[in-house]
Design a protein around this motif. Structure first.
Motif, PDB file in Angstrom:
ATOM      1  N   HIS A 164      -8.599  38.858 -42.532  1.00 60.31           N
ATOM      2  CA  HIS A 164      -8.891  40.074 -41.471  1.00 60.31           C
ATOM      3  C   HIS A 164      -9.109  39.438 -40.092  1.00 60.31           C
ATOM      4  O   HIS A 164      -8.372  39.718 -39.209  1.00 60.31           O
ATOM      5  CB  HIS A 164      -9.672  40.998 -41.746  1.00 60.31           C
ATOM      6  N   GLU A 168      -6.517  39.305 -36.825  1.00 61.99           N
ATOM      7  CA  GLU A 168      -6.764  40.006 -35.799  1.00 61.99           C
ATOM      8  C   GLU A 168      -6.365  39.340 -34.464  1.00 61.99           C
ATOM      9  O   GLU A 168      -6.741  38.270 -34.257  1.00 61.99           O
ATOM     10  CB  GLU A 168      -8.342  40.254 -35.834  1.00 61.99           C
ATOM     11  N   GLN A 194      -7.734  47.977 -46.143  1.00 63.03           N
ATOM     12  CA  GLN A 194      -6.800  47.892 -44.623  1.00 63.03           C
ATOM     13  C   GLN A 194      -7.434  48.235 -43.475  1.00 63.03           C
ATOM     14  O   GLN A 194      -8.281  48.844 -43.767  1.00 63.03           O
ATOM     15  CB  GLN A 194      -5.684  49.049 -45.267  1.00 63.03           C
ATOM     16  N   VAL A 195      -6.990  47.363 -42.662  1.00 59.95           N
ATOM     17  CA  VAL A 195      -7.774  47.336 -41.283  1.00 59.95           C
ATOM     18  C   VAL A 195      -6.501  47.467 -40.064  1.00 59.95           C
ATOM     19  O   VAL A 195      -5.391  46.530 -40.211  1.00 59.95           O
ATOM     20  CB  VAL A 195      -8.303  46.306 -41.050  1.00 59.95           C
ATOM     21  N   PHE A 196      -6.794  48.627 -39.516  1.00 54.07           N
ATOM     22  CA  PHE A 196      -5.651  48.796 -38.332  1.00 54.07           C
ATOM     23  C   PHE A 196      -6.245  48.885 -37.062  1.00 54.07           C
ATOM     24  O   PHE A 196      -7.369  49.377 -36.855  1.00 54.07           O
ATOM     25  CB  PHE A 196      -5.078  50.374 -38.883  1.00 54.07           C
ATOM     26  N   ALA A 197      -5.579  48.368 -36.110  1.00 54.24           N
ATOM     27  CA  ALA A 197      -5.825  48.301 -34.710  1.00 54.24           C
ATOM     28  C   ALA A 197      -4.959  48.299 -33.819  1.00 54.24           C
ATOM     29  O   ALA A 197      -3.857  47.439 -34.120  1.00 54.24           O
ATOM     30  CB  ALA A 197      -6.845  46.928 -34.638  1.00 54.24           C
ATOM     31  N   ALA A 198      -4.756  49.440 -32.882  1.00 52.46           N
ATOM     32  CA  ALA A 198      -3.762  49.419 -31.895  1.00 52.46           C
ATOM     33  C   ALA A 198      -4.229  49.031 -30.639  1.00 52.46           C
ATOM     34  O   ALA A 198      -5.384  49.358 -30.113  1.00 52.46           O
ATOM     35  CB  ALA A 198      -3.536  50.527 -31.794  1.00 52.46           C
ATOM     36  N   ASP A 333      -1.523  44.230 -26.613  1.00 52.95           N
ATOM     37  CA  ASP A 333      -0.325  43.893 -27.271  1.00 52.95           C
ATOM     38  C   ASP A 333       0.853  44.106 -26.197  1.00 52.95           C
ATOM     39  O   ASP A 333       1.162  45.036 -25.724  1.00 52.95           O
ATOM     40  CB  ASP A 333       0.088  44.818 -28.606  1.00 52.95           C
TER      41      ASP A 333
END
Length: 538
Positions: A164, A168, A194-198, A333
């Motif tokens: 993870h 990242e 699960q790891v989500f990052a916006a 991003d």
């Protein structure tokens, strides 16, 4: 004399409920399968072998004959797949061999999970043969996170965290040191999360950036490797066309982020302060995307940008934002941030900038790096993938080997040698439907020549093109900059790359003039397996 007690076998110890508990190895294999890391790049030693007991049939082990080659192949594979790759090295000795390409992976922002063997826990107090002293400190500062688990049962959790952290943004390598006797210990099943990052960026800052671009009289864009990593190719083209803004490539960019045959393509910034100022002086607003704009290779004087030029920086690496000498930075991003800029941009109509002129090379006389690269550009499929490590030919490559399709150019972001050859092998594994072309200097190729053996074993469709100038030409260029006309130890006319290739199981041809060059390149580009072309350049 008291008889020594025999340690019980705990490899299949029963759980409190009476059932046999899985081993750390079985738990880790299930975790790796769940994470999609079923290809292992390695060069194992004694302390790693228990990891591979009963190696699962759905996993693939990619062997490298030296650890730097292993790391380079994994880097190419991870960049080609966009997913973290798993690397297995041997204790401190193997990690030490791999450090050069670990440094490159850090600069490339490549996600890797690097594991290394450690001696058995019970004998660590006695400094046993081949143990790793201060194992987690050794790969620093080139890894984002390092760990030697306190207990065998913590190995799966450490690998999950390493994955993870590696994934990242800004992505990069992580490291886990694993004692040899941990793999057969019992443990509890471990499920991946699960790891989500916006990271869309600050909306107010992006609105201010969009407004400044709209007000600009002569805006320009500077694109770095992060544009390609974030999948923002189409968005950059759309923003440039909307603003009629020339697009420059950031100094030493390791990826292609804008088509070099586009009318708005302006060229490549040089990694020097005065050169960057001169290239961008005509613009009142500059938006740098996906990487550092002010990356320097030589010392300079004066301002970092003209007083009349305002700079905005958008990228996923807060370190780049922190040390940038000029500009307002937005950590985000790139693709998501560009989407907001496009939604907000309403610029006035602007005239198109004048097109960039290309330098022609006459197709006659002795071979030069310029002529080789021009012929390669003419003969290769436009969608073929270039992996480059030929420092002295970077300028000629910019002039004569345009990159025109997304995700078709990769090089070392660190400047360290020994990455390109194995990275091309890893890239071909990741993208088996594409022709991969490794453009290499002869000095660079020798840093990782063992990678040819992996290419032969795997049968990957890589064309290795060696620009053989018989010396470290990049050093001679810098020598002239420093007023040195003679350099010690930089000549190697004896090297025979066709013989080296054939000795590793790779077919090869030499080229000394234009007819033999065209024939050799056509043969290599049509081959289904690995081939090598040695081009002797003046």
């Amino acid at each position: 004399m008291r008889q020594q007690e025999q340690a019980p076998d705990t490899s299949r110890a029963p759980s409190p409920g009476g059932r046999a508990m899985p081993t750390v190895r079985e738990i880790t294999v299930a975790l790796l399968r769940e994470l999609g890391m079923t290809t292992v790049f390695g060069n194992p030693g004694s302390t790693e072998l228990p990891m591979f007991r009963d190696f699962p049939a759905d996993f693939r082990y990619v062997m490298g004959l030296q650890e730097s080659v292993v790391l380079g192949m994994a880097d190419g594979f991870a960049q080609g797949t966009g997913h973290a790759a798993l690397v297995n090295l041997h204790s401190s000795a193997g990690v030490g061999h791999a450090l050069g390409n670990l440094f490159t992976a850090r600069k490339n922002q490549t996600p890797l999970v690097v594991t290394a063997g450690q001696q058995a826990r019970a004998i660590l107090p006695f400094e046993p043969f081949l143990f790793a002293e201060r194992a987690t400190e050794f790969p620093q500062p080139f890894v984002k996170w390092a760990c030697e688990p306190a207990r065998a049962q913590d190995v799966p959790a450490a690998i999950a965290r390493a994955y993870h952290v590696a994934m990242e943004p800004p992505c990069g390598p992580t490291f886990v040191s694993i004692p040899i006797d941990d793999w057969d210990q019992p443990g509890e099943p471990f499920a991946a999360r699960q790891v989500f990052a916006a990271r869309a960026g600050d909306a107010d800052a992006l609105a201010a950036c969009a407004a400044e671009l709209d007000r600009a009289a002569r805006p320009a864009l500077v694109v770095g490797a992060g544009v390609a990593r974030d999948g923002a190719w189409d968005a950059v083209i759309a923003l440039a066309e909307r603003h009629q803004a020339p697009v420059w490539v950031a100094p030493m960019a390791a990826r292609c982020s804008f088509p070099e045959n586009h009318p708005l393509f302006a060229g490549f910034l040089t990694a020097g302060r005065e050169a960057i100022v001169a290239s961008l002086a005509a613009h009142d607003v500059v938006l740098a995307l996906g990487g550092p704009m002010n990356l320097y290779h030589v010392d300079g004087q004066g301002p970092h940008i003209t007083p009349d030029t305002r700079v905005w920086l958008i990228g996923d690496n807060p370190v780049h934002a922190a040390w940038a000498p000029v500009g307002t930075a937005i950590v985000a991003d790139t693709r998501l941030a560009l989407g907001q800029l496009l939604d907000r941009s309403r610029p006035p109509a602007r005239p198109a900038p004048p097109p960039r002129t290309r330098v022609a090379v006459p197709e006659q006389g002795a071979l030069t790096d310029r002529l080789v690269l021009q012929r390669l550009a003419a003969l290769r499929p436009p969608e073929s993938v270039i992996v480059e490590e030929a420092p002295s030919a970077r300028g000629p490559m910019h002039d004569h080997l345009p990159i025109v399709a997304r995700d078709t150019f990769y090089t070392t972001a660190s400047g360290g040698l020994g990455h390109g050859l194995p990275a091309a092998v890893g890239m071909a594994l990741a993208r088996p439907g594409d022709k991969v072309i490794a453009v290499l200097g002869d000095g660079s190729a020798m840093y990782a020549i063992q990678g040819l053996h992996a290419a032969a074993q795997l049968g990957v469709a890589v064309s290795f093109v060696i620009l053989k100038n018989r010396r470290y030409e990049a050093l001679h260029s810098f020598g002239r900059l420093f007023g040195m006309q003679t350099l010690v130890g930089t000549q190697f006319p004896e090297l025979d790359f066709c013989a080296l290739a054939q000795g590793h199981g790779v077919a090869a041809r030499a080229a000394q003039d234009l007819p033999t060059l065209d024939a050799a390149l056509a043969w290599s580009l049509a081959a289904a397996g690995p081939t090598l072309v040695e081009a002797e350049v003046a």
